[in-house]
Design a protein around this motif. Structure first.
Motif, short mmCIF file in Angstrom:
data_model
loop_
_atom_site.label_atom_id
_atom_site.label_comp_id
_atom_site.label_asym_id
_atom_site.label_seq_id
_atom_site.Cartn_x
_atom_site.Cartn_y
_atom_site.Cartn_z
N ASN A 20 0.87 -1.17 0.00
CA ASN A 20 0.00 0.00 0.00
C ASN A 20 0.91 1.22 0.00
O ASN A 20 1.59 1.49 0.98
CB ASN A 20 -0.90 0.00 1.24
N TYR A 21 0.95 1.90 -1.11
CA TYR A 21 1.77 3.11 -1.24
C TYR A 21 0.95 4.17 -1.95
O TYR A 21 -0.10 3.86 -2.52
CB TYR A 21 3.08 2.81 -2.01
N THR A 22 1.41 5.39 -1.93
CA THR A 22 0.69 6.46 -2.62
C THR A 22 1.42 6.77 -3.92
O THR A 22 2.63 6.56 -4.03
CB THR A 22 0.62 7.73 -1.76
N GLY A 23 0.70 7.25 -4.87
CA GLY A 23 1.31 7.63 -6.14
C GLY A 23 0.78 6.81 -7.30
O GLY A 23 -0.19 6.08 -7.19
N GLU A 24 1.47 6.96 -8.42
CA GLU A 24 1.09 6.29 -9.65
C GLU A 24 1.29 4.77 -9.54
O GLU A 24 1.92 4.29 -8.60
CB GLU A 24 1.94 6.84 -10.82
N LYS A 25 0.79 4.07 -10.54
CA LYS A 25 0.98 2.62 -10.58
C LYS A 25 2.44 2.30 -10.92
O LYS A 25 3.11 3.06 -11.61
CB LYS A 25 0.03 2.00 -11.59
N ALA A 26 2.90 1.15 -10.44
CA ALA A 26 4.31 0.77 -10.57
C ALA A 26 4.59 0.07 -11.89
O ALA A 26 3.78 -0.73 -12.37
CB ALA A 26 4.71 -0.14 -9.42
N TYR A 135 8.05 -1.38 -3.71
CA TYR A 135 6.62 -1.35 -4.03
C TYR A 135 5.98 -2.73 -3.98
O TYR A 135 4.77 -2.85 -3.90
CB TYR A 135 6.40 -0.71 -5.41
N ILE A 136 6.81 -3.75 -4.05
CA ILE A 136 6.31 -5.13 -4.01
C ILE A 136 6.27 -5.60 -2.55
O ILE A 136 7.29 -5.54 -1.86
CB ILE A 136 7.20 -6.07 -4.85
#
Length: 145
Positions: A20-26, A135-136
């Motif tokens: 769970n992170y903020t921002g665009e897709k990875a 991000y993973i």
């Protein structure tokens, strides 16, 4: 897709669970790494807008020197808390011989992870859950039967 003999391939389902992170897709590059630690081939690209491929810096340096058909192995990006299930295939000779699968990740205007996760291709640990560093959240691979 692959120059391997289809009958001798080992097919694995691979789940990529994002944090769970903020921002665009990875964007995630999934690469086969040989026993010497070098890129051997691109197995999958999570992200299909080629404009952002250079954000995956090391992978981009490798692939820009090779003639890989990335359209055949790319898919949509996923982001915050989402998961993706992909198929990966290996030669039997790549198991238990020092090969790895590297997951490199980047998000627009955020950090880049050369090794977000890495899975050793050995029979003792291949099915283990592997934690990510960026991000993973984790990777899990199982044989496709």
């Amino acid at each position: 897709m692959s120059s391997f003999d289809k009958e001798s391939e080992l097919i694995y389902k691979c789940m990529i669970q994002m944090t769970n992170y903020t921002g665009e897709k990875a964007y995630v590059a999934v690469s086969l790494i040989n026993p010497q630690g070098n890129y051997e081939k691109t197995m999958y690209i999570q992200g299909d807008d080629k404009e952002w491929f250079p954000d995956l810096k090391n992978w981009w340096g490798f692939t820009s020197r090779n003639d890989e058909n990335l359209d055949a192995i790319s898919g949509a990006t996923i982001g915050n808390g989402e998961r993706n299930i992909i198929s990966l295939s290996f030669k039997p000779s790549q198991i238990d011989t020092g090969y790895k699968v590297r997951f490199e990740s980047a998000v627009e205007n955020q950090e880049y992870y050369l090794v977000d996760a890495e899975v050793d291709l050995n029979t003792a640990t291949l099915r283990n859950k592997v934690e990510g560093k960026g991000y993973i959240r984790y990777i899990r691979m199982v044989p496709n039967r």
